[in-house]
Motif scaffolding. Structure first.
Motif, PDB file in Angstrom:
ATOM      1  N   TRP A   4       0.838  -1.203   0.000  1.00  0.00           N
ATOM      2  CA  TRP A   4       0.000   0.000   0.000  1.00  0.00           C
ATOM      3  C   TRP A   4       0.871   1.251   0.000  1.00  0.00           C
ATOM      4  O   TRP A   4       0.619   2.196  -0.758  1.00  0.00           O
ATOM      5  CB  TRP A   4      -0.941  -0.003   1.210  1.00  0.00           C
ATOM      6  CG  TRP A   4      -1.953   1.089   1.127  1.00  0.00           C
ATOM      7  CD1 TRP A   4      -3.206   1.004   0.606  1.00  0.00           C
ATOM      8  CD2 TRP A   4      -1.800   2.452   1.552  1.00  0.00           C
ATOM      9  NE1 TRP A   4      -3.843   2.216   0.692  1.00  0.00           N
ATOM     10  CE2 TRP A   4      -3.002   3.126   1.269  1.00  0.00           C
ATOM     11  CE3 TRP A   4      -0.773   3.159   2.150  1.00  0.00           C
ATOM     12  CZ2 TRP A   4      -3.202   4.470   1.553  1.00  0.00           C
ATOM     13  CZ3 TRP A   4      -0.962   4.504   2.432  1.00  0.00           C
ATOM     14  CH2 TRP A   4      -2.169   5.145   2.140  1.00  0.00           C
TER      15      TRP A   4
ATOM     16  N   ALA B   3      -7.470   0.943  -8.109  1.00  0.00           N
ATOM     17  CA  ALA B   3      -7.744  -0.373  -8.690  1.00  0.00           C
ATOM     18  C   ALA B   3      -6.716  -1.395  -8.207  1.00  0.00           C
ATOM     19  O   ALA B   3      -7.062  -2.530  -7.874  1.00  0.00           O
ATOM     20  CB  ALA B   3      -7.739  -0.288 -10.209  1.00  0.00           C
TER      21      ALA B   3
ATOM     22  N   LYS C 269      -4.873  -1.207  -5.430  1.00  0.00           N
ATOM     23  CA  LYS C 269      -4.891  -1.410  -3.984  1.00  0.00           C
ATOM     24  C   LYS C 269      -5.986  -2.376  -3.560  1.00  0.00           C
ATOM     25  O   LYS C 269      -5.948  -2.903  -2.465  1.00  0.00           O
ATOM     26  CB  LYS C 269      -4.999  -0.095  -3.230  1.00  0.00           C
ATOM     27  CG  LYS C 269      -6.390   0.454  -3.159  1.00  0.00           C
ATOM     28  CD  LYS C 269      -6.471   1.528  -2.112  1.00  0.00           C
ATOM     29  CE  LYS C 269      -7.901   1.767  -1.747  1.00  0.00           C
ATOM     30  NZ  LYS C 269      -8.556   0.701  -1.026  1.00  0.00           N
ATOM     31  N   ASN C 270      -6.932  -2.645  -4.461  1.00  0.00           N
ATOM     32  CA  ASN C 270      -7.948  -3.648  -4.139  1.00  0.00           C
ATOM     33  C   ASN C 270      -7.351  -5.030  -3.967  1.00  0.00           C
ATOM     34  O   ASN C 270      -7.963  -5.910  -3.382  1.00  0.00           O
ATOM     35  CB  ASN C 270      -9.047  -3.661  -5.207  1.00  0.00           C
ATOM     36  CG  ASN C 270      -9.909  -2.422  -5.135  1.00  0.00           C
ATOM     37  OD1 ASN C 270     -10.087  -1.830  -4.074  1.00  0.00           O
ATOM     38  ND2 ASN C 270     -10.448  -2.013  -6.263  1.00  0.00           N
ATOM     39  N   LYS C 271      -6.134  -5.235  -4.475  1.00  0.00           N
ATOM     40  CA  LYS C 271      -5.432  -6.505  -4.293  1.00  0.00           C
ATOM     41  C   LYS C 271      -4.724  -6.564  -2.944  1.00  0.00           C
ATOM     42  O   LYS C 271      -4.271  -7.608  -2.521  1.00  0.00           O
ATOM     43  CB  LYS C 271      -4.399  -6.698  -5.412  1.00  0.00           C
ATOM     44  CG  LYS C 271      -5.009  -6.716  -6.793  1.00  0.00           C
ATOM     45  CD  LYS C 271      -3.934  -6.731  -7.853  1.00  0.00           C
ATOM     46  CE  LYS C 271      -4.548  -6.531  -9.230  1.00  0.00           C
ATOM     47  NZ  LYS C 271      -3.499  -6.352 -10.235  1.00  0.00           N
TER      48      LYS C 271
ATOM     49  N   ARG D  28      -4.629  -6.360   1.054  1.00  0.00           N
ATOM     50  CA  ARG D  28      -5.537  -6.616   2.175  1.00  0.00           C
ATOM     51  C   ARG D  28      -5.096  -5.795   3.384  1.00  0.00           C
ATOM     52  O   ARG D  28      -4.078  -6.095   3.996  1.00  0.00           O
ATOM     53  CB  ARG D  28      -5.524  -8.106   2.531  1.00  0.00           C
ATOM     54  CG  ARG D  28      -5.937  -9.032   1.418  1.00  0.00           C
ATOM     55  CD  ARG D  28      -7.372  -8.936   1.071  1.00  0.00           C
ATOM     56  NE  ARG D  28      -8.153  -9.138   2.278  1.00  0.00           N
ATOM     57  CZ  ARG D  28      -9.455  -9.240   2.295  1.00  0.00           C
ATOM     58  NH1 ARG D  28     -10.136  -9.146   1.211  1.00  0.00           N
ATOM     59  NH2 ARG D  28     -10.085  -9.425   3.427  1.00  0.00           N
TER      60      ARG D  28
ATOM     61  N   TYR E 272      -9.589   6.957  -0.220  1.00  0.00           N
ATOM     62  CA  TYR E 272     -10.309   6.174  -1.215  1.00  0.00           C
ATOM     63  C   TYR E 272     -11.767   5.911  -0.856  1.00  0.00           C
ATOM     64  O   TYR E 272     -12.641   6.205  -1.643  1.00  0.00           O
ATOM     65  CB  TYR E 272      -9.582   4.844  -1.456  1.00  0.00           C
ATOM     66  CG  TYR E 272      -8.209   5.044  -2.036  1.00  0.00           C
ATOM     67  CD1 TYR E 272      -8.037   5.304  -3.391  1.00  0.00           C
ATOM     68  CD2 TYR E 272      -7.087   5.014  -1.225  1.00  0.00           C
ATOM     69  CE1 TYR E 272      -6.773   5.516  -3.916  1.00  0.00           C
ATOM     70  CE2 TYR E 272      -5.814   5.223  -1.753  1.00  0.00           C
ATOM     71  CZ  TYR E 272      -5.670   5.471  -3.091  1.00  0.00           C
ATOM     72  OH  TYR E 272      -4.424   5.684  -3.622  1.00  0.00           O
ATOM     73  N   GLN E 273     -12.043   5.409   0.317  1.00  0.00           N
ATOM     74  CA  GLN E 273     -13.406   5.031   0.635  1.00  0.00           C
ATOM     75  C   GLN E 273     -14.306   6.238   0.833  1.00  0.00           C
ATOM     76  O   GLN E 273     -15.449   6.226   0.421  1.00  0.00           O
ATOM     77  CB  GLN E 273     -13.429   4.108   1.849  1.00  0.00           C
ATOM     78  CG  GLN E 273     -12.769   2.781   1.527  1.00  0.00           C
ATOM     79  CD  GLN E 273     -12.540   1.903   2.737  1.00  0.00           C
ATOM     80  OE1 GLN E 273     -12.823   2.288   3.864  1.00  0.00           O
ATOM     81  NE2 GLN E 273     -12.009   0.727   2.507  1.00  0.00           N
TER      82      GLN E 273
ATOM     83  N   GLU F 120     -15.322   7.492  -2.568  1.00  0.00           N
ATOM     84  CA  GLU F 120     -16.364   6.663  -3.162  1.00  0.00           C
ATOM     85  C   GLU F 120     -17.719   6.968  -2.522  1.00  0.00           C
ATOM     86  O   GLU F 120     -18.727   7.077  -3.209  1.00  0.00           O
ATOM     87  CB  GLU F 120     -16.016   5.187  -2.986  1.00  0.00           C
ATOM     88  CG  GLU F 120     -14.790   4.760  -3.771  1.00  0.00           C
ATOM     89  CD  GLU F 120     -14.251   3.403  -3.348  1.00  0.00           C
ATOM     90  OE1 GLU F 120     -14.896   2.727  -2.498  1.00  0.00           O
ATOM     91  OE2 GLU F 120     -13.188   3.022  -3.851  1.00  0.00           O
TER      92      GLU F 120
END
Length: 178
Positions: free
Chosen positions: A81, A100, A102-104, A106, A148-149, A152
């Motif tokens: 990250w 996109a 960073k969705n990988k 955890r 990020y969140q 969104e």
């Protein structure tokens, strides 16, 4: 004439400080702390940690193996990250590309058994590294949510009721005061 905190209609907009924080000296300090912790942990696990693990009784030895794997996994996710965010800061990728990718990664909490007899039997050096990694993870998760969140959520809110959007911004800024 509008300034950076008003839209074209002259309506005040929320000031977003997370992107500024992510490119500040504070982020650089967080990045250095994270990378140093990765390096320090690797040196420990390959050196003193290996020696200390051999001296443990079987239950503590199993706890050591478990916690060292959790620690390593947590740090690799945090380093991923941090490296993604640094790439954004240096213009190597856009925030959308990083989002996109960073969705990988955890960032959710990997549990650690920080209580109980097995934890108490672990070497203090390992326990300290685990605790430091958890604190670092909490800080990274907080920054990730701000970057990020919340963006969104804000996008979804602006499509709906503007009052709800403002209330959500207040909630995000101040949390539950009650």
């Amino acid at each position: 004439m509008t300034d950076e905190n008003t839209n074209l209609n002259g309506t005040p907009e929320a000031v977003h400080f997370a992107p500024r924080l992510a490119t500040s000296d504070t982020f650089q300090s967080l990045f250095q702390e994270g990378m140093s912790l990765v390096e320090e942990t690797a040196v420990y696990l390959d050196g003193d940690g290996r020696t200390e693990a051999k001296l443990l009784e079987r239950p503590a030895s199993l706890a050591y193996a478990t916690e060292s794997m959790r620690l390593t996994t947590r740090l690799m996710q945090l380093a991923s990250w941090l490296l993604l965010q640094r790439a954004v800061n240096e213009g190597e990728m856009s925030r959308e590309q990083a989002g996109a990718e960073k969705n990988k990664v955890r960032l959710d909490r990997l549990s650690s058994a920080s209580t109980g007899p097995a934890w108490e039997d672990l070497p203090d050096s390992l326990k300290e590294l685990v605790n430091r990694s958890v604190r670092l993870q909490e800080r990274v998760v907080h920054l990730d949510q701000m970057l990020y969140q919340d963006k969104e959520q804000e996008a979804a809110d602006t499509e709906g009721n503007p009052v709800v959007a403002q209330l959500n911004q207040l909630h995000a800024a101040f949390g539950n005061a009650g």
